[in-house]
Design an enzyme around this catalytic site. Structure first.
Site, mmCIF file in Angstrom:
data_model
loop_
_atom_site.group_PDB
_atom_site.id
_atom_site.type_symbol
_atom_site.label_atom_id
_atom_site.label_comp_id
_atom_site.label_asym_id
_atom_site.label_seq_id
_atom_site.Cartn_x
_atom_site.Cartn_y
_atom_site.Cartn_z
ATOM 1 N N GLU A 374 0.841 -1.209 0.000
ATOM 2 C CA GLU A 374 0.000 0.000 0.000
ATOM 3 C C GLU A 374 0.875 1.258 0.000
ATOM 4 O O GLU A 374 0.595 2.230 -0.710
ATOM 5 C CB GLU A 374 -0.919 0.002 1.234
ATOM 6 C CG GLU A 374 -1.830 1.226 1.252
ATOM 7 C CD GLU A 374 -2.553 1.410 2.585
ATOM 8 O OE1 GLU A 374 -3.047 0.407 3.129
ATOM 9 O OE2 GLU A 374 -2.595 2.554 3.075
ATOM 10 N N CYS A 440 -7.642 3.888 8.535
ATOM 11 C CA CYS A 440 -9.078 3.719 8.284
ATOM 12 C C CYS A 440 -9.789 3.327 9.571
ATOM 13 O O CYS A 440 -9.190 2.771 10.500
ATOM 14 C CB CYS A 440 -9.337 2.718 7.168
ATOM 15 S SG CYS A 440 -9.149 1.021 7.667
ATOM 16 N N SER A 469 0.930 -7.081 7.424
ATOM 17 C CA SER A 469 1.482 -6.131 8.386
ATOM 18 C C SER A 469 0.423 -5.650 9.368
ATOM 19 O O SER A 469 0.711 -5.345 10.514
ATOM 20 C CB SER A 469 2.181 -4.974 7.689
ATOM 21 O OG SER A 469 1.281 -3.977 7.348
#
Ligand code: DC
Length: 530
Positions: A374, A440, A469
């Site tokens: 990401e 988030c 992770s």
């Protein structure tokens, strides 16, 4: 003979008894006995004999006389095929014929007849004598198994139950099953449920009521998992085993679920359309080997490099929920293959911030893990080189000109506490910082729930892939609170040693851990002896 264990679950229609009883039975490896299905089979028999519920209600005495005689010719028995209960009516499997509202109504009338009850109660008691059972119905705790070791009265409001039944019927129809129009009328379903409750609760013989020693569970605002866990903990108490709490937030988050569903959807489409071409995900769709293997069996491959994108002829390339750098996004979109972009909406928002703010001349700082997919993807939306900060040391040694405009974003699954710590260090420097806490909500909630459970637990189990992770962060958080925290990938890694002093075992799981794995772990934990 060893005494068999019985869990009796009674309650009105639509309270979720069968779903929950099945789940509890699966976890404990007990046999699930659905007694309602037996009354339904008897009702089907009476319908086939030409009787209707309206007639029966018009002249109950005449119906009782007829049904008492007729039911002697109906042989009802139970078999288990692939773990599913199959009801046989005179040898015929009637499972698929007994779930209509017409049969429900007839069952409610027919089950009030003493001769019918005597016959079926006997069969139910025989089943419970032969094996450990989870049995659901209306009179299990009061009449059929008054000595059941665990008794539950499971209920929910009429509105909630009617809504559940309506959704169930709509889904049946969507799946191509024939559903009568009356079964799709919410008001009618609601009225019928209330009527049926009244009849079941006010009949003379074995009316539906809570046994004195039954635990009352109202499922109106509970999930299936929560209710099942409540019942399993009642069982644990009886057996002197520790309670188990599974985090509500454990497992797939919305974004991961959407991505996985999209890939399965593509696989299904390709299976039906031979011209669909190859399907590949760019990187494994989630950090879970089992899911990736299952998809592989369904024809979904994994590509990892730009050369492989170039080499793909047609077909589909899926961008996973972590997202990709803009350059790769453009490459996949323009590759000639269909691009299915499942980038999580929260990650997409970060891409937008990074693109906009870097265009405005700000230095982008990503608080996240070096090399994480990401983070790599996010870096690739900045028009100028972005910095990644993972540790306090890195935050302290960051050196930019004073007054530099800086935009800070976070990896969506970063540890909230650590983010705050790193931000505090950055804020002490005299940069012009705009802060975006882009962790988030799902991650935030998962972490705080894990922390709260770990605080109370004697043992905490964190489940997730070894390269996930967000799971590693959950482990870190739980370990701080509970010394006996273990990180496992699947149930096979579980090496639980209980000494009898443990009162509570907590379970949580990362965003890419499938439910199936969580269930297997729950099952093993529930079955571990001292
Ligand atoms: O739980 P269900 O909706 O499948 O039950 C069908 C009917 O059978 C319902 O009207 C209640 C009745 N029943 C009963 O009287 N006793 C039981 N043990 C189970 C069901």
């Amino acid at each position: 003979m060893e005494e068999k264990f019985s869990i009796a679950i009674d309650g009105p229609a639509g309270a979720g008894k069968s779903t929950i009883a099945k789940k509890v039975a699966r976890t404990l490896e007990f046999v699930y006995v659905d007694t309602g299905a037996m009354y339904r089979a008897m009702a089907l028999y009476m319908l086939r004999q030409g009787y209707t519920a309206a007639e029966a209600r018009r002249d109950p005495q005449a119906y009782e006389a007829k049904a008492s005689a007729a039911c002697q010719d109906a042989k009802i028995s139970i078999e288990y095929r692939d773990g599913e209960q199959v009801v046989l009516l005179n040898g015929e499997n009637v499972n698929s014929l007994i779930r209509t509202e017409e049969v429900s109504e007839m069952a409610s009338v027919t089950s009030a007849i003493p001769a019918v009850r005597t016959k079926l109660v006997e069969l139910q008691q025989e089943l419970a004598m032969a094996q450990d059972v989870v049995m659901d119905g209306r009179d299990i705790g009061t009449v059929v198994l008054p000595k059941a070791q665990v008794k539950v009265y499971l209920t929910a409001s009429v509105e909630v139950r009617a809504k559940r039944r309506y959704i169930e019927n709509v889904q049946k129809q969507k799946a191509g099953k024939d559903v009568p129009a009356a079964d799709l009328d919410p008001d009618k379903i609601s009225r019928e449920i209330a009527d049926r409750d009244y009849r079941d609760m006010h009949r003379e013989i074995s009316p539906l009521k809570q046994a004195e020693d039954a635990a009352l569970v109202d499922s109106s605002d509970m999930t299936i998992d929560e209710v099942a866990e409540t019942i399993l903990n009642l069982y644990a108490s009886k057996k002197g085993r520790p309670q188990v709490i599974t985090a509500k937030t454990a497992g797939f988050c919305f974004g991961v679920q959407k991505a996985v569903d999209a890939v399965y959807g593509e696989a299904l489409r390709a299976a039906r359309d031979s011209s669909a071409g190859p399907i590949n995900t760019f990187g494994p769709i989630i950090h879970n080997e089992e899911v990736v293997r299952d998809l592989q069996d369904k024809g979904v491959g994994v590509i990892e490099t730009e050369e492989e994108i170039d080499a793909q002829q047609g077909g589909t390339i899926v961008i996973r929920s972590h997202g990709v750098p803009k350059r790769l996004y453009d490459k996949i979109s323009g590759s000639g293959a269909k691009c299915v972009d499942t980038t999580c909406t929260f990650v997409k928002r970060i891409h937008e911030i990074v693109q906009k703010e870097s265009l405005a001349g700000k230095k982008i700082i990503i608080i996240g893990n070096h090399g994480h997919a990401e983070v790599e993807g996010t870096k690739g939306w900045s028009l100028t080189p972005a910095a990644v900060i993972e540790t306090a040391e890195e935050a302290r040694s960051l050196s930019l000109d004073p007054g530099t405009p800086v935009c800070v974003v976070a990896q969506t699954t970063f540890n909230g506490e650590k983010f705050e710590e790193l931000v505090a260090i950055l804020q002490k420097k005299s940069y012009n910082v705009s802060m975006n806490n882009t962790i988030c909500n799902a991650t935030r909630e998962r972490q705080s729930e894990a922390r709260e459970i770990a605080r109370r637990a004697d043992i905490m189990i964190v489940i997730g892939g070894k390269s996930s992770s967000n799971t590693a962060k959950l482990y870190e958080i739980c370990k701080k609170e509970c010394n006996r925290t273990c990180f496992i990938q699947t149930a096979a890694d579980l090496d639980l040693k209980l000494d009898g002093s443990e009162r509570l075992i907590g379970i949580t799981a990362g965003a890419s851990t499938p439910n199936k794995i969580i269930e297997e772990v729950q099952k093993d934990v529930r079955r571990t002896d001292f």
